[in-house]
Design a protein around this motif. Sequence first.
Motif, PDB file in Angstrom:
ATOM      1  N   GLN A  61       0.828  -1.202   0.000  1.00 37.40           N
ATOM      2  CA  GLN A  61       0.000   0.000   0.000  1.00 37.40           C
ATOM      3  C   GLN A  61       0.866   1.257   0.000  1.00 37.40           C
ATOM      4  O   GLN A  61       0.591   2.197  -0.733  1.00 37.40           O
ATOM      5  N   VAL A  62       1.902   1.225   0.800  1.00 36.94           N
ATOM      6  CA  VAL A  62       2.801   2.368   0.882  1.00 36.94           C
ATOM      7  C   VAL A  62       3.474   2.595  -0.466  1.00 36.94           C
ATOM      8  O   VAL A  62       3.533   3.710  -0.978  1.00 36.94           O
ATOM      9  N   LYS A  63       3.921   1.523  -1.080  1.00 39.20           N
ATOM     10  CA  LYS A  63       4.573   1.606  -2.388  1.00 39.20           C
ATOM     11  C   LYS A  63       3.620   2.127  -3.441  1.00 39.20           C
ATOM     12  O   LYS A  63       3.987   2.925  -4.298  1.00 39.20           O
ATOM     13  N   ASN A  64       2.359   1.649  -3.372  1.00 39.38           N
ATOM     14  CA  ASN A  64       1.330   2.039  -4.303  1.00 39.38           C
ATOM     15  C   ASN A  64       1.059   3.529  -4.214  1.00 39.38           C
ATOM     16  O   ASN A  64       0.990   4.210  -5.238  1.00 39.38           O
ATOM     17  N   LYS A  79       4.001   9.773  -7.555  1.00 41.01           N
ATOM     18  CA  LYS A  79       5.060  10.015  -8.533  1.00 41.01           C
ATOM     19  C   LYS A  79       4.487  10.123  -9.935  1.00 41.01           C
ATOM     20  O   LYS A  79       4.903  10.940 -10.750  1.00 41.01           O
ATOM     21  N   ARG A  80       3.507   9.249 -10.188  1.00 39.09           N
ATOM     22  CA  ARG A  80       2.921   9.191 -11.523  1.00 39.09           C
ATOM     23  C   ARG A  80       2.164  10.484 -11.824  1.00 39.09           C
ATOM     24  O   ARG A  80       2.255  11.033 -12.925  1.00 39.09           O
ATOM     25  N   PHE A 128       3.812  17.130 -15.005  1.00 34.88           N
ATOM     26  CA  PHE A 128       5.041  17.646 -15.613  1.00 34.88           C
ATOM     27  C   PHE A 128       4.954  17.549 -17.131  1.00 34.88           C
ATOM     28  O   PHE A 128       5.253  18.493 -17.850  1.00 34.88           O
ATOM     29  N   ASN A 129       4.456  16.372 -17.610  1.00 35.45           N
ATOM     30  CA  ASN A 129       4.319  16.171 -19.052  1.00 35.45           C
ATOM     31  C   ASN A 129       3.325  17.160 -19.662  1.00 35.45           C
ATOM     32  O   ASN A 129       3.518  17.661 -20.768  1.00 35.45           O
ATOM     33  N   LEU A 130       2.228  17.390 -18.912  1.00 37.41           N
ATOM     34  CA  LEU A 130       1.208  18.322 -19.346  1.00 37.41           C
ATOM     35  C   LEU A 130       1.805  19.715 -19.524  1.00 37.41           C
ATOM     36  O   LEU A 130       1.589  20.379 -20.518  1.00 37.41           O
ATOM     37  N   PHE A 131       2.562  20.049 -18.533  1.00 37.94           N
ATOM     38  CA  PHE A 131       3.225  21.347 -18.564  1.00 37.94           C
ATOM     39  C   PHE A 131       4.168  21.439 -19.779  1.00 37.94           C
ATOM     40  O   PHE A 131       4.173  22.444 -20.505  1.00 37.94           O
TER      41      PHE A 131
END
Length: 106
Positions: free
Chosen positions: A83-86, A92-93, A99-102
């Motif tokens: 759960q923590v990793k998720n 991050k995603r 960032f990509n949108l920008f």
Amino acid sequence: MSLREELLAQEYDERTKPRGFVYFTDTDGQVVAKTCRKCRELKHSKNYHYKSDGFGQLGPYCRACVSVRDRDYYIKNRERVKQVKNAYYHRKRSEQLSFNLFGDNE
Ligand SMILES: [Zn+2]
């Protein structure tokens, strides 16, 4: 032959305590077998982990019960780790997406 019969045949002393707790001692008073507090089975002392302040210097639960407990703990722990990793992955995603949108707007 059950372990109990085997131990009796080897002339170990059978002793009983309240609530169905049974144990066997050798002539030195050393515990050679006892009842597991969890599965209630009489098991040889080699099926218990060493515990200095335990009854007969053995842990209260047999190795099988201890390993079940450890596995349960691991499974629960693994779920939490997942759960923590998720959560980290999704954060991050989304950071990456914004960032990509920008980047695209530029
Ligand atoms: Zn057990």
